[in-house]
Design a protein around this motif. Structure first.
Motif, PDB file in Angstrom:
ATOM      1  N   ALA A  19       0.874  -1.168   0.004  1.00  0.00           N
ATOM      2  CA  ALA A  19      -0.034  -0.020  -0.092  1.00  0.00           C
ATOM      3  C   ALA A  19       0.769   1.229  -0.119  1.00  0.00           C
ATOM      4  O   ALA A  19       1.631   1.470   0.900  1.00  0.00           O
ATOM      5  N   CYS A  20       0.870   1.966  -1.221  1.00  0.00           N
ATOM      6  CA  CYS A  20       1.469   3.263  -1.149  1.00  0.00           C
ATOM      7  C   CYS A  20       0.580   4.406  -0.857  1.00  0.00           C
ATOM      8  O   CYS A  20      -0.286   4.866  -1.536  1.00  0.00           O
ATOM      9  N   CYS A  21       0.784   5.020   0.481  1.00  0.00           N
ATOM     10  CA  CYS A  21      -0.144   5.927   1.086  1.00  0.00           C
ATOM     11  C   CYS A  21       0.495   7.307   0.668  1.00  0.00           C
ATOM     12  O   CYS A  21       1.131   7.926   1.449  1.00  0.00           O
ATOM     13  N   ASN A  22       0.250   7.875  -0.579  1.00  0.00           N
ATOM     14  CA  ASN A  22       0.621   9.015  -1.094  1.00  0.00           C
ATOM     15  C   ASN A  22      -0.144  10.163  -0.981  1.00  0.00           C
ATOM     16  O   ASN A  22       0.315  11.183  -1.103  1.00  0.00           O
ATOM     17  N   ALA A  23      -1.550  10.036  -1.101  1.00  0.00           N
ATOM     18  CA  ALA A  23      -2.525  11.173  -1.223  1.00  0.00           C
ATOM     19  C   ALA A  23      -2.013  12.290  -0.286  1.00  0.00           C
ATOM     20  O   ALA A  23      -2.119  11.815   1.032  1.00  0.00           O
ATOM     21  N   GLY A  24      -2.201  13.516  -0.652  1.00  0.00           N
ATOM     22  CA  GLY A  24      -1.875  14.533   0.334  1.00  0.00           C
ATOM     23  C   GLY A  24      -2.206  15.879  -0.148  1.00  0.00           C
ATOM     24  O   GLY A  24      -2.122  16.055  -1.395  1.00  0.00           O
ATOM     25  N   VAL A  25      -2.278  16.825   0.583  1.00  0.00           N
ATOM     26  CA  VAL A  25      -2.731  18.081   0.437  1.00  0.00           C
ATOM     27  C   VAL A  25      -1.797  19.062   1.066  1.00  0.00           C
ATOM     28  O   VAL A  25      -1.396  18.769   2.285  1.00  0.00           O
ATOM     29  N   SER A  58       5.463  10.869   4.081  1.00  0.00           N
ATOM     30  CA  SER A  58       5.403  11.980   5.134  1.00  0.00           C
ATOM     31  C   SER A  58       6.286  13.061   4.347  1.00  0.00           C
ATOM     32  O   SER A  58       5.941  13.288   3.213  1.00  0.00           O
ATOM     33  N   SER A  59       6.921  13.796   5.093  1.00  0.00           N
ATOM     34  CA  SER A  59       7.847  14.946   4.232  1.00  0.00           C
ATOM     35  C   SER A  59       9.020  15.323   5.328  1.00  0.00           C
ATOM     36  O   SER A  59       8.835  15.287   6.492  1.00  0.00           O
ATOM     37  N   VAL A  60       9.847  16.200   4.855  1.00  0.00           N
ATOM     38  CA  VAL A  60      10.864  16.549   5.632  1.00  0.00           C
ATOM     39  C   VAL A  60      10.249  17.718   6.468  1.00  0.00           C
ATOM     40  O   VAL A  60      10.660  18.223   7.285  1.00  0.00           O
ATOM     41  N   THR A  61       9.010  18.355   6.009  1.00  0.00           N
ATOM     42  CA  THR A  61       8.368  19.455   6.540  1.00  0.00           C
ATOM     43  C   THR A  61       7.669  18.917   7.598  1.00  0.00           C
ATOM     44  O   THR A  61       6.913  17.944   7.859  1.00  0.00           O
ATOM     45  N   ILE A  91       4.333  -7.294   8.274  1.00  0.00           N
ATOM     46  CA  ILE A  91       4.105  -6.235   7.490  1.00  0.00           C
ATOM     47  C   ILE A  91       4.865  -5.257   7.882  1.00  0.00           C
ATOM     48  O   ILE A  91       5.102  -4.807   9.062  1.00  0.00           O
ATOM     49  N   ARG A  92       5.626  -4.895   6.982  1.00  0.00           N
ATOM     50  CA  ARG A  92       6.738  -3.557   7.194  1.00  0.00           C
ATOM     51  C   ARG A  92       6.097  -2.356   6.813  1.00  0.00           C
ATOM     52  O   ARG A  92       5.438  -2.044   5.826  1.00  0.00           O
ATOM     53  N   VAL A  93       6.441  -1.370   7.611  1.00  0.00           N
ATOM     54  CA  VAL A  93       5.885  -0.066   7.534  1.00  0.00           C
ATOM     55  C   VAL A  93       7.054   1.364   7.508  1.00  0.00           C
ATOM     56  O   VAL A  93       7.760   1.049   8.385  1.00  0.00           O
ATOM     57  N   ASN A  94       7.114   1.718   6.462  1.00  0.00           N
ATOM     58  CA  ASN A  94       8.161   2.794   6.387  1.00  0.00           C
ATOM     59  C   ASN A  94       7.610   4.095   5.553  1.00  0.00           C
ATOM     60  O   ASN A  94       6.565   3.931   5.107  1.00  0.00           O
ATOM     61  N   CYS A  95       8.393   5.059   5.946  1.00  0.00           N
ATOM     62  CA  CYS A  95       8.070   6.384   5.286  1.00  0.00           C
ATOM     63  C   CYS A  95       9.186   7.169   4.341  1.00  0.00           C
ATOM     64  O   CYS A  95      10.058   7.275   4.932  1.00  0.00           O
TER      65      CYS A  95
END
Length: 268
Positions: free
Chosen positions: A90-96, A144-147, A182-186
């Motif tokens: 699962a690529c959780c990419n959606a963001g605003v 996620s983000s560096v922000t 299940i591996r989880v990374n950001c």
């Protein structure tokens, strides 16, 4: 013959109609994955057609869905499973991101960021994890983000808050699901040339948004913004078995932009 790193894997990718999501989808197909491209915009269908044109035989389905709505994400996952079988990645990419001075930021703007950036990832993970567990495990990659976690600019309070929250979610899920494979990374991206960044540039400098984008590049040691497919390569690695012993990690991908202490001191 070397097998593509994602050969046979089934992936769901949110925010896939344009920008980073498009780059991630393109990269996943390149490496042999079967994908479901999810986006709030019906433009996701045209993007999928473009990728099929690049990779004849690509196995792609699309789902027009709002990540902030759990029922819609359940339906997107069900469509993926019906087409290809259990989900592996699962690529959780959606963001605003919307900019505003903090004292002028409305509750509606704050909640918009929370609904998409936090609840959207939450919903995607909750919808996809049962399918992964039914198949013995999988991988989740969260954008996620560096922000927020590392740096921030004025006017980014809602974006920074929500992106920093995803680091905490990544770590907790990584611990909670490690023994269930299940591996989880950001990922922690600096700036890429995307429609979202172009919109931020307009908000920052309405008279000359291109100057705002050029100024971003000046502050990056590599002197450019990322390409969406470069971010896709990181997502592909983290979703593949090559990253089998990596979980709970924060992967900065920013061209070195968070490294300089100043832009004026030092030798060349």
């Amino acid at each position: 013959m070397v097998q593509p790193k994602l050969e046979g894997k089934v992936a769901i990718i949110t925010g896939a109609a344009a920008g980073l999501g498009e780059g991630i989808a393109e990269t996943y197909v390149k490496y042999g994955a079967k994908i479901c491209m999810v986006d709030l915009s019906a433009d996701v269908d045209a993007t999928a057609d473009r990728i099929r044109g690049m990779y004849p035989g690509a196995e792609i389905v699309t789902a027009v869905a709002n990540v902030a709505d759990r029922a819609q994400m359940d339906a997107a996952v069900a469509k993926t499973v019906e087409a290809f079988g259990p989900i592996n990645v699962a690529c959780c990419n959606a963001g605003v991101c919307r900019l505003a001075p903090f004292e002028q930021m409305s509750d509606e703007m704050r909640d918009f960021h929370i609904d998409v950036n936090i609840k959207g990832v939450w919903n995607t993970c909750q919808a996809a994890i049962p399918s992964m567990l039914s198949n013995g495990g999988g991988a989740i990659v969260i954008a996620s983000s560096v922000t927020g976690d590392i740096v921030a600019d004025a006017g980014e309070a809602a974006y920074a808050m929500t992106k920093a929250a995803l680091v905490g979610l990544t770590k907790c899920l990584a611990v909670e699901y490690a023994d269930r494979h299940i591996r989880v990374n950001c990922s922690q991206l600096g700036y890429a040339r995307t429609p979202m960044v172009e919109k931020m540039a307009v908000e920052s400098n309405p008279d000359d948004p291109e100057a705002a984008i050029n100024d971003i590049a000046v502050g990056v040691p590599m002197k450019r913004l990322a390409k969406p497919t470069e971010v896709g390569e990181l997502f592909a690695f983290l979703g593949s078995d090559e990253a089998s012993y990596i979980t709970g990690a924060q992967m900065v991908i920013d061209g070195g932009s968070t490294l300089p202490e100043t832009m004026s001191i030092g030798t060349n």
